[in-house]
Design a protein around this motif. Structure first.
Motif, PDB file in Angstrom:
ATOM      1  N   TYR A 377       6.161   8.033  25.925  1.00 27.01           N
ATOM      2  CA  TYR A 377       6.015   6.576  25.876  1.00 27.01           C
ATOM      3  C   TYR A 377       5.590   6.116  24.490  1.00 27.01           C
ATOM      4  O   TYR A 377       6.094   5.118  23.960  1.00 27.01           O
ATOM      5  CB  TYR A 377       5.009   6.105  26.920  1.00 27.01           C
ATOM      6  N   GLU A 378       4.653   6.853  23.883  1.00 23.30           N
ATOM      7  CA  GLU A 378       4.192   6.455  22.553  1.00 23.30           C
ATOM      8  C   GLU A 378       5.242   6.730  21.472  1.00 23.30           C
ATOM      9  O   GLU A 378       5.334   6.003  20.491  1.00 23.30           O
ATOM     10  CB  GLU A 378       2.882   7.183  22.227  1.00 23.30           C
ATOM     11  N   PHE A 379       6.064   7.770  21.661  1.00 22.35           N
ATOM     12  CA  PHE A 379       7.053   8.135  20.646  1.00 22.35           C
ATOM     13  C   PHE A 379       8.336   7.306  20.779  1.00 22.35           C
ATOM     14  O   PHE A 379       8.880   6.815  19.789  1.00 22.35           O
ATOM     15  CB  PHE A 379       7.388   9.623  20.748  1.00 22.35           C
ATOM     16  N   PHE A 380       8.827   7.153  22.024  1.00 22.77           N
ATOM     17  CA  PHE A 380      10.075   6.443  22.253  1.00 22.77           C
ATOM     18  C   PHE A 380       9.882   4.998  22.705  1.00 22.77           C
ATOM     19  O   PHE A 380      10.829   4.213  22.686  1.00 22.77           O
ATOM     20  CB  PHE A 380      10.921   7.171  23.312  1.00 22.77           C
ATOM     21  N   GLY A 381       8.644   4.662  23.133  1.00 28.01           N
ATOM     22  CA  GLY A 381       8.384   3.304  23.613  1.00 28.01           C
ATOM     23  C   GLY A 381       8.991   3.013  24.974  1.00 28.01           C
ATOM     24  O   GLY A 381       9.185   1.854  25.340  1.00 28.01           O
ATOM     25  N   THR A 382       9.270   4.050  25.760  1.00 28.00           N
ATOM     26  CA  THR A 382       9.869   3.874  27.074  1.00 28.00           C
ATOM     27  C   THR A 382       9.454   5.018  27.989  1.00 28.00           C
ATOM     28  O   THR A 382       9.175   6.131  27.522  1.00 28.00           O
ATOM     29  CB  THR A 382      11.408   3.823  26.998  1.00 28.00           C
ATOM     30  N   HIS A 383       9.425   4.723  29.298  1.00 25.34           N
ATOM     31  CA  HIS A 383       9.124   5.760  30.287  1.00 25.34           C
ATOM     32  C   HIS A 383      10.387   6.482  30.743  1.00 25.34           C
ATOM     33  O   HIS A 383      10.297   7.447  31.501  1.00 25.34           O
ATOM     34  CB  HIS A 383       8.435   5.143  31.511  1.00 25.34           C
ATOM     35  N   LEU A 384      11.538   6.025  30.298  1.00 28.35           N
ATOM     36  CA  LEU A 384      12.798   6.599  30.761  1.00 28.35           C
ATOM     37  C   LEU A 384      12.936   8.065  30.368  1.00 28.35           C
ATOM     38  O   LEU A 384      13.508   8.867  31.116  1.00 28.35           O
ATOM     39  CB  LEU A 384      13.977   5.788  30.203  1.00 28.35           C
ATOM     40  N   PHE A 385      12.397   8.429  29.202  1.00 33.83           N
ATOM     41  CA  PHE A 385      12.505   9.813  28.747  1.00 33.83           C
ATOM     42  C   PHE A 385      11.845  10.771  29.742  1.00 33.83           C
ATOM     43  O   PHE A 385      12.457  11.757  30.176  1.00 33.83           O
ATOM     44  CB  PHE A 385      11.864   9.965  27.359  1.00 33.83           C
ATOM     45  N   ALA A 386      10.593  10.490  30.129  1.00 41.64           N
ATOM     46  CA  ALA A 386       9.865  11.394  31.025  1.00 41.64           C
ATOM     47  C   ALA A 386      10.466  11.394  32.424  1.00 41.64           C
ATOM     48  O   ALA A 386      10.670  12.461  33.025  1.00 41.64           O
ATOM     49  CB  ALA A 386       8.395  10.995  31.088  1.00 41.64           C
ATOM     50  N   PHE A 387      10.757  10.206  32.958  1.00 41.80           N
ATOM     51  CA  PHE A 387      11.281  10.131  34.319  1.00 41.80           C
ATOM     52  C   PHE A 387      12.719  10.638  34.394  1.00 41.80           C
ATOM     53  O   PHE A 387      13.129  11.210  35.406  1.00 41.80           O
ATOM     54  CB  PHE A 387      11.160   8.702  34.849  1.00 41.80           C
ATOM     55  N   GLY A 388      13.489  10.457  33.329  1.00 47.40           N
ATOM     56  CA  GLY A 388      14.829  11.024  33.278  1.00 47.40           C
ATOM     57  C   GLY A 388      14.800  12.536  33.236  1.00 47.40           C
ATOM     58  O   GLY A 388      15.627  13.217  33.863  1.00 47.40           O
ATOM     59  N   THR A 389      13.823  13.095  32.496  1.00 46.55           N
ATOM     60  CA  THR A 389      13.656  14.551  32.452  1.00 46.55           C
ATOM     61  C   THR A 389      13.307  15.091  33.837  1.00 46.55           C
ATOM     62  O   THR A 389      13.817  16.130  34.262  1.00 46.55           O
ATOM     63  CB  THR A 389      12.563  14.939  31.449  1.00 46.55           C
ATOM     64  N   ALA A 390      12.433  14.370  34.552  1.00 45.87           N
ATOM     65  CA  ALA A 390      12.074  14.773  35.917  1.00 45.87           C
ATOM     66  C   ALA A 390      13.297  14.781  36.823  1.00 45.87           C
ATOM     67  O   ALA A 390      13.469  15.682  37.661  1.00 45.87           O
ATOM     68  CB  ALA A 390      11.005  13.840  36.477  1.00 45.87           C
ATOM     69  N   ALA A 391      14.152  13.776  36.661  1.00 41.50           N
ATOM     70  CA  ALA A 391      15.370  13.708  37.470  1.00 41.50           C
ATOM     71  C   ALA A 391      16.280  14.905  37.192  1.00 41.50           C
ATOM     72  O   ALA A 391      16.810  15.529  38.125  1.00 41.50           O
ATOM     73  CB  ALA A 391      16.111  12.401  37.185  1.00 41.50           C
ATOM     74  N   GLY A 392      16.452  15.234  35.914  1.00 44.60           N
ATOM     75  CA  GLY A 392      17.307  16.359  35.550  1.00 44.60           C
ATOM     76  C   GLY A 392      16.767  17.696  36.037  1.00 44.60           C
ATOM     77  O   GLY A 392      17.516  18.536  36.558  1.00 44.60           O
ATOM     78  N   LEU A 393      15.458  17.907  35.887  1.00 46.02           N
ATOM     79  CA  LEU A 393      14.856  19.149  36.346  1.00 46.02           C
ATOM     80  C   LEU A 393      14.967  19.306  37.859  1.00 46.02           C
ATOM     81  O   LEU A 393      15.225  20.402  38.372  1.00 46.02           O
ATOM     82  CB  LEU A 393      13.382  19.205  35.920  1.00 46.02           C
ATOM     83  N   SER A 394      14.772  18.207  38.593  1.00 42.19           N
ATOM     84  CA  SER A 394      14.855  18.262  40.054  1.00 42.19           C
ATOM     85  C   SER A 394      16.267  18.611  40.511  1.00 42.19           C
ATOM     86  O   SER A 394      16.454  19.431  41.420  1.00 42.19           O
ATOM     87  CB  SER A 394      14.425  16.919  40.657  1.00 42.19           C
ATOM     88  N   ALA A 395      17.263  17.992  39.876  1.00 46.16           N
ATOM     89  CA  ALA A 395      18.654  18.298  40.226  1.00 46.16           C
ATOM     90  C   ALA A 395      18.983  19.767  39.935  1.00 46.16           C
ATOM     91  O   ALA A 395      19.639  20.447  40.731  1.00 46.16           O
ATOM     92  CB  ALA A 395      19.598  17.373  39.470  1.00 46.16           C
ATOM     93  N   LEU A 396      18.518  20.261  38.787  1.00 45.47           N
ATOM     94  CA  LEU A 396      18.761  21.660  38.425  1.00 45.47           C
ATOM     95  C   LEU A 396      18.070  22.603  39.410  1.00 45.47           C
ATOM     96  O   LEU A 396      18.635  23.647  39.790  1.00 45.47           O
ATOM     97  CB  LEU A 396      18.264  21.915  37.008  1.00 45.47           C
TER      98      LEU A 396
END
Length: 418
Positions: A377-396
């Protein structure tokens, strides 16, 4: 007409009820940290990244304590481990609320409190529940997992209102007192001495007990499991589970507030997810002894990935509540199914220690998820990075779990369930 025979209440369900309550407090404290995040941030006067790092350390220590708890349960019994955990929770809570600097707070909150919580975690109580059940083993573990879901559904809103009412420090002290009372009372009910034939019906005793006691993979020592693929398939799934669950628990409420939702709406939506998961776990528990556990586990991870992508993209309250309800349907069961598959693969003898090590990786995933959320959030200014990573890991994880070996379900005669 032949009168119906009423079966006696099976004592093992008392074990499930008590351990579910303990799990609810433990998981609620660990995954319900979201409401504490901003008040602690203001009280300690530190950055979001530093506090996220402190939370991440707590996840790792919580995980380190898992195999220790599993080992001690095997050697000293469940009651000893639970009482030790309650004492550590009480001491660390008093220390944490008296801390005014991040170093002292880290030792109290991240290290001692997390170690205490690992001693009251699902790892400490899964072996005792497994000892009491054979015919309804999957159902019992799913019902135990309702405690985890209740920790999200019940404790998150309670923490939000309690913090507004009395502050985060008093809320933590009240929670520690509740731990002491509940665990002291539970020692009067819990027993490691399950009957030889557990919950089997008379016609099933000779037919099934021997089959269940024989694991798919025989081990001379628990470390032999580390050389087998199924252990790492399960463990990777738990890593993804830890990443996603702790991400939502620690940053779900702050993320939704950053997206413009009211604090009460945010905490209620997380609570709704847990509430639906509690109901879902009862339904899934009834299915788990009758259909493939690996297919159930894979489906849960894949649908959970979709939920994480949706929750960070929603724009209105009705969308938020719909996504929370959808997420709740697939939120339950990953830990219950993982422990059941481990027990089937390697036997009940090694379940505590193997589940403990797998859950340690779960907590490493949690630490990575919590830190990623703050840093992202501090680096990209968005929560999409972390929650998108969670989505990808869960699918994998869902795809990886499909590679678990299929095993024959033990056939049981139909009979009344209690």
């Amino acid at each position: 007409m032949k009168p119906a025979i009423m079966r006696k209440w099976y004592y093992g369900w008392n074990i499930v009820i008590v351990t579910s309550l303990i799990t609810m407090l433990t998981v609620g404290t660990r995954l319900g940290a979201g409401p504490f995040f901003n008040p602690m941030l203001d009280s300690l006067g530190i950055s979001r990244t530093l506090l996220s790092s402190i939370f991440a350390v707590s996840m790792i220590v919580y995980g380190i304590g898992m195999p220790i708890a599993g080992y001690l349960v095997d050697k000293l019994g469940t009651r000893f481990v639970l009482l030790s955990g309650a004492v550590m929770i009480a001491i660390s809570t008093v220390w944490a609320v008296c801390s005014n600097d991040p170093v002292s707070f880290t030792f109290a909150y991240s290290i001692l409190l997390s170690l205490g919580l690992s001693f009251t975690s699902p790892i400490a109580v899964t072996p005792i529940v497994s000892k009491w059940f054979t015919r309804q083993w999957g159902k019992a573990l799913f019902y135990l997992s309702t405690g985890s879901m209740g920790g999200i559904a019940i404790m998150t809103p309670i923490f939000t209102f309690a913090i507004e009412w009395v502050g985060w420090k008093t809320t933590m002290l009240l929670l520690a007192g509740l731990f002491l009372v509940l665990i002291a009372a539970s020692t009067l009910i819990l027993s490691d001495d399950a009957p030889v034939n557990t919950d089997l019906l008379p016609g099933q005793i000779m037919m099934n007990r021997t089959d269940l006691s024989a694991p798919m993979i025989s081990l001379d020592k628990w470390t032999d499991a580390l050389a087998t693929r199924p252990f790492w398939h399960i463990t990777f799934g738990l890593f993804a589970c830890g990443f996603s669950m702790n991400l939502l628990g620690s940053h779900g409420v702050p993320m939704l507030m950053d997206h413009g939702f009211h604090e009460h709406t945010s905490s209620f939506s997380i609570g709704l997810l847990g509430l639906v998961a509690m109901i879902s776990s009862v339904f899934l528990g009834n299915l788990s002894d009758n259909i493939s556990k690996r297919l159930m586990l894979s489906s849960i991870y894949i649908f959970r990935g979709a939920e994480f992508l949706l929750i960070v993209l929603i724009m209105s309250e009705w969308q938020l509540y719909m996504v929370s309800a959808f997420g709740g349907l697939v939120w339950a069961g990953s830990t219950a199914l993982s422990s059941a598959i481990l027990g089937t693969m390697y036997g009940l003898r090694w379940l505590g220690i193997l589940y403990g090590w797998s859950y340690f990786i779960h907590q490493i995933g949690g630490a990575v998820g919590v830190y990623t959320a703050g840093w992202g959030y501090e680096f990209f200014g968005t929560h999409l990075f972390a929650f998108g990573t969670a989505a990808g890991l869960s699918a994998l994880a869902g795809l990886v779990c499909l590679r678990l070996p299929a095993y024959n379900k033990i056939s049981v005669s139909k009979g009344e369930e209690v």
